[in-house]
Write an enzyme that holds these catalytic residues in place. Structure first.
Site, mmCIF file in Angstrom:
data_model
loop_
_atom_site.group_PDB
_atom_site.id
_atom_site.type_symbol
_atom_site.label_atom_id
_atom_site.label_comp_id
_atom_site.label_asym_id
_atom_site.label_seq_id
_atom_site.Cartn_x
_atom_site.Cartn_y
_atom_site.Cartn_z
ATOM 1 N N HIS A 1 0.698 -1.296 0.167
ATOM 2 C CA HIS A 1 0.014 -0.009 0.096
ATOM 3 C C HIS A 1 0.683 1.224 0.032
ATOM 4 O O HIS A 1 0.576 2.084 0.937
ATOM 5 C CB HIS A 1 -1.101 0.164 1.341
ATOM 6 C CG HIS A 1 -2.090 -0.971 0.896
ATOM 7 N ND1 HIS A 1 -2.000 -2.391 1.365
ATOM 8 C CD2 HIS A 1 -3.338 -1.081 0.268
ATOM 9 C CE1 HIS A 1 -3.223 -2.847 1.115
ATOM 10 N NE2 HIS A 1 -3.907 -2.133 0.303
ATOM 11 N N HIS B 1 1.230 1.813 -5.632
ATOM 12 C CA HIS B 1 -0.332 1.185 -5.752
ATOM 13 C C HIS B 1 -1.177 2.176 -6.238
ATOM 14 O O HIS B 1 -2.094 2.148 -6.872
ATOM 15 C CB HIS B 1 -0.569 0.514 -4.228
ATOM 16 C CG HIS B 1 -2.140 0.029 -4.365
ATOM 17 N ND1 HIS B 1 -2.780 -0.716 -5.106
ATOM 18 C CD2 HIS B 1 -2.991 0.594 -3.533
ATOM 19 C CE1 HIS B 1 -3.862 -0.867 -4.748
ATOM 20 N NE2 HIS B 1 -4.272 0.182 -3.881
ATOM 21 N N ASP C 1 -5.571 5.347 -0.557
ATOM 22 C CA ASP C 1 -4.873 4.500 0.458
ATOM 23 C C ASP C 1 -3.650 5.307 1.178
ATOM 24 O O ASP C 1 -2.803 4.906 1.623
ATOM 25 C CB ASP C 1 -4.086 3.422 -0.015
ATOM 26 C CG ASP C 1 -5.218 2.184 -0.518
ATOM 27 O OD1 ASP C 1 -4.866 1.417 -1.317
ATOM 28 O OD2 ASP C 1 -5.939 1.959 0.668
ATOM 29 N N ASP D 1 -9.024 -1.361 -7.668
ATOM 30 C CA ASP D 1 -8.083 -1.820 -6.735
ATOM 31 C C ASP D 1 -7.990 -3.268 -6.718
ATOM 32 O O ASP D 1 -6.965 -3.667 -6.052
ATOM 33 C CB ASP D 1 -9.233 -1.155 -5.418
ATOM 34 C CG ASP D 1 -8.261 -0.888 -4.155
ATOM 35 O OD1 ASP D 1 -8.910 -1.177 -2.901
ATOM 36 O OD2 ASP D 1 -7.130 -0.845 -4.283
ATOM 37 N N GLN E 1 -4.184 -17.019 -3.881
ATOM 38 C CA GLN E 1 -4.344 -16.279 -5.175
ATOM 39 C C GLN E 1 -5.312 -16.923 -6.023
ATOM 40 O O GLN E 1 -6.303 -16.317 -6.437
ATOM 41 C CB GLN E 1 -3.017 -16.092 -5.868
ATOM 42 C CG GLN E 1 -2.047 -15.279 -5.329
ATOM 43 C CD GLN E 1 -2.684 -13.782 -5.054
ATOM 44 O OE1 GLN E 1 -3.416 -13.342 -5.930
ATOM 45 N NE2 GLN E 1 -2.363 -12.967 -3.910
ATOM 46 N N PHE F 1 -8.620 -16.061 -4.102
ATOM 47 C CA PHE F 1 -8.908 -14.677 -4.269
ATOM 48 C C PHE F 1 -9.513 -14.451 -5.717
ATOM 49 O O PHE F 1 -10.563 -13.679 -5.745
ATOM 50 C CB PHE F 1 -7.463 -13.937 -4.188
ATOM 51 C CG PHE F 1 -7.486 -12.421 -4.335
ATOM 52 C CD1 PHE F 1 -6.626 -11.565 -5.147
ATOM 53 C CD2 PHE F 1 -8.672 -11.823 -3.689
ATOM 54 C CE1 PHE F 1 -6.548 -10.562 -5.323
ATOM 55 C CE2 PHE F 1 -8.696 -10.333 -3.857
ATOM 56 C CZ PHE F 1 -7.564 -9.687 -4.760
HETATM 57 C C1 LIG Z 1 -2.011 -9.294 -5.256
HETATM 58 O O1 LIG Z 1 -2.947 -9.907 -4.059
HETATM 59 C C2 LIG Z 1 -3.851 -9.098 -3.568
HETATM 60 C C3 LIG Z 1 -4.162 -8.097 -4.254
HETATM 61 C C4 LIG Z 1 -5.195 -7.281 -3.714
HETATM 62 C C5 LIG Z 1 -5.759 -7.756 -2.468
HETATM 63 C C6 LIG Z 1 -7.022 -7.245 -2.105
HETATM 64 C C7 LIG Z 1 -8.069 -7.502 -1.327
HETATM 65 C C8 LIG Z 1 -9.065 -6.671 -0.894
HETATM 66 N N1 LIG Z 1 -8.537 -5.733 -1.636
HETATM 67 C C9 LIG Z 1 -9.025 -4.347 -1.306
HETATM 68 C C10 LIG Z 1 -8.358 -3.467 -0.443
HETATM 69 C C11 LIG Z 1 -9.005 -4.177 1.087
HETATM 70 O O2 LIG Z 1 -9.985 -3.995 1.427
HETATM 71 N N2 LIG Z 1 -8.011 -4.689 1.595
HETATM 72 C C12 LIG Z 1 -6.424 -4.656 1.121
HETATM 73 C C13 LIG Z 1 -5.741 -6.098 1.249
HETATM 74 O O3 LIG Z 1 -5.787 -6.403 2.535
HETATM 75 C C14 LIG Z 1 -6.997 -6.823 2.709
HETATM 76 C C15 LIG Z 1 -8.000 -5.375 2.833
HETATM 77 N N3 LIG Z 1 -7.202 -5.818 -2.329
HETATM 78 C C16 LIG Z 1 -5.735 -9.166 -1.912
HETATM 79 C C17 LIG Z 1 -4.408 -9.795 -2.771
HETATM 80 O O4 LIG Z 1 -4.087 -11.023 -2.301
HETATM 81 C C18 LIG Z 1 -4.539 -11.497 -0.875
HETATM 82 C C19 LIG Z 1 -3.570 -12.119 -0.243
HETATM 83 C C20 LIG Z 1 -3.948 -13.683 -0.547
HETATM 84 C C21 LIG Z 1 -5.170 -13.575 -1.468
HETATM 85 C C22 LIG Z 1 -5.778 -12.367 -1.112
HETATM 86 MG MG LIG Z 2 -7.479 0.791 0.812
HETATM 87 ZN ZN LIG Z 3 -6.026 0.260 -2.575
#
Ligand SMILES: COc1ccc(-c2ccn(CCC(=O)N3CCOCC3)n2)cc1OC1CCCC1
Ligand SMILES: [Mg+2]
Ligand SMILES: [Zn+2]
Length: 352
Positions: free
Chosen positions: A83, A87, A124, A251, A302, A305
């Site tokens: 962050h 980003h 952010d 995002d 991943q 996700f």
């Molecule tokens: C490249 O990998 C990711 C890129 C982005 C995210 C992600 C999730 C939600 N957002 C939106 C912002 C938010 O709400 N967040 C920020 C991340 O932490 C959780 C609260 N972004 C998650 C990612 O991977 C995670 C780790 C393993 C699986 C999930």
């Molecule tokens: Mg955020």
């Molecule tokens: Zn963000």
């Protein structure tokens, strides 16, 4: 003194110019931009987009005040793995590209475009590299300040608008009071919608909302464009809902990028999550999901996700703007397959 072409002094201006030729492309390498702009990717990307979209003339923006604000904003992004200001630059450039889709040619006003780019750039700022849940669990003063509700998102908004009160950073000084109110209203709405706790609500409404938009989609009788014609939304409320979804998509756009870019973001988010897990472990707190470096299954996480969050969201989006955004869906698919292949490879390696 004249302002440098991309907003910041750099000995690599020619290389940066080459990169910025791709500012309208999904494939822009934001990490290269960061390196060749002397770590000012957010400033150089925002300044280039503002110039390209003629926003500096449209809103009589002082270029110097814009630069002052962007450099100050960028310096308020912390040096955390994911962050950080890269980003913010990445999400800003992504929303710029999404706004270029022909379906939106006549959809948004200049003020709404200004607000969307501003929201992406600030969304952010001052992020400490831990989740809302961590701040709540550790009785952090930010959780106290924002009553455990969208803590980080509220904090970034407050910091960003505080910086704007600085006389020589107030690049929106020539906007009318009404325009400033609308810009503030839209930015707050969009940034608060980047909180993952809002994801369910967005997914609930997106299907019916998009169906109603497709029904109203104007078919210009005289246009012979093969693609669907632009989406016309008469209500500002509906346009803001679309912008809210768009920032959330931007995002969550890492898996929609080329693998070489996507894997860099995976490394960064896992660094950030594992560092949080280390802090939770040493504080005797329960370790948050995916934050335990000792039991992490990065590939599985991943894939989960992508399947649970990213693919369903981007499929909705791609449907609305069909045939655009097919590249994003293709990248999601090939990236998921690549992680599945890593896992299958892993098990066969163990068998040898
Ligand atoms: C490249 O990998 C990711 C890129 C982005 C995210 C992600 C999730 C939600 N957002 C939106 C912002 C938010 O709400 N967040 C920020 C991340 O932490 C959780 C609260 N972004 C998650 C990612 O991977 C995670 C780790 C393993 C699986 C999930
Ligand atoms: Mg955020
Ligand atoms: Zn963000």
């Amino acid at each position: 003194d004249t302002i440098p072409r991309f907003g910041t002094e750099t000995p690599h201006e020619a290389k940066l110019a080459e990169l910025m030729d791709n500012i309208d492309a999904w494939g822009l390498n934001i990490f290269d931009v960061h390196n060749y702009s002397q770590s000012h990717s957010l400033t150089s990307v925002m300044y280039t987009i503002f110039k390209k979209r003629n926003l500096i003339e449209t809103f009589r923006i002082s270029p110097q005040k814009l630069i002052n604000y962007l450099v100050t904003l960028e310096s308020h992004y912390l040096d955390v793995p994911y962050h950080c200001s890269i980003h913010a630059a990445d999400v800003t450039q992504a929303i710029h590209v999404l706004l270029l889709i022909p379906s939106f040619e006549n959809t948004f006003t200049d003020l709404e475009i200004l607000a969307a780019l501003f929201a992406a750039a600030i969304h952010d700022v001052d992020h400490p590299g831990v989740t809302n849940q961590y701040l709540i669990n550790s009785d952090n003063e930010l959780a106290l300040m924002y009553n455990d509700t969208s803590v980080l998102e509220n904090h970034s908004l407050a910091v960003a608008f505080k910086l704007l009160q600085n006389e020589d950073c107030d690049f929106i000084e020539n906007l009318s009071d009404e325009q400033r109110k609308i810009l503030r209203q839209i930015s707050i709405d969009m940034v608060l919608a980047t909180d993952m706790s809002k994801h369910g609500a967005i997914m609930q409404t997106i299907q019916s909302f998009h169906q109603s938009l497709k029904a109203k989609q104007c078919k210009d009788s005289n246009s012979n464009s093969s693609t669907n014609d632009s989406l016309v939304l008469t209500e500002q409320k509906e346009r803001v809902q679309l912008l809210r979804e768009m920032l959330h998509c931007a995002d969550l756009s890492n898996p929609t990028k080329h693998l070489s870019i996507y894997t860099q973001w995976v490394d960064r988010i896992m660094d950030e999550f594992h560092y949080q897990g280390d802090r939770e472990r040493s504080a005797g707190m329960p370790i948050s999901p995916m934050c335990n470096r000792r039991t992490a299954d990065i590939e599985m996480a991943q894939i989960g996700f992508i399947q649970a969050i990213v693919e369903p969201l981007w499929q909705m989006w791609a449907q609305l703007v069909y045939p655009h955004c097919q590249q994003m869906l293709d990248n999601i698919d090939s990236n998921r397959q690549w992680y599945e292949y890593q896992i299958s490879n892993r098990s066969s390696r163990n068998n040898t």
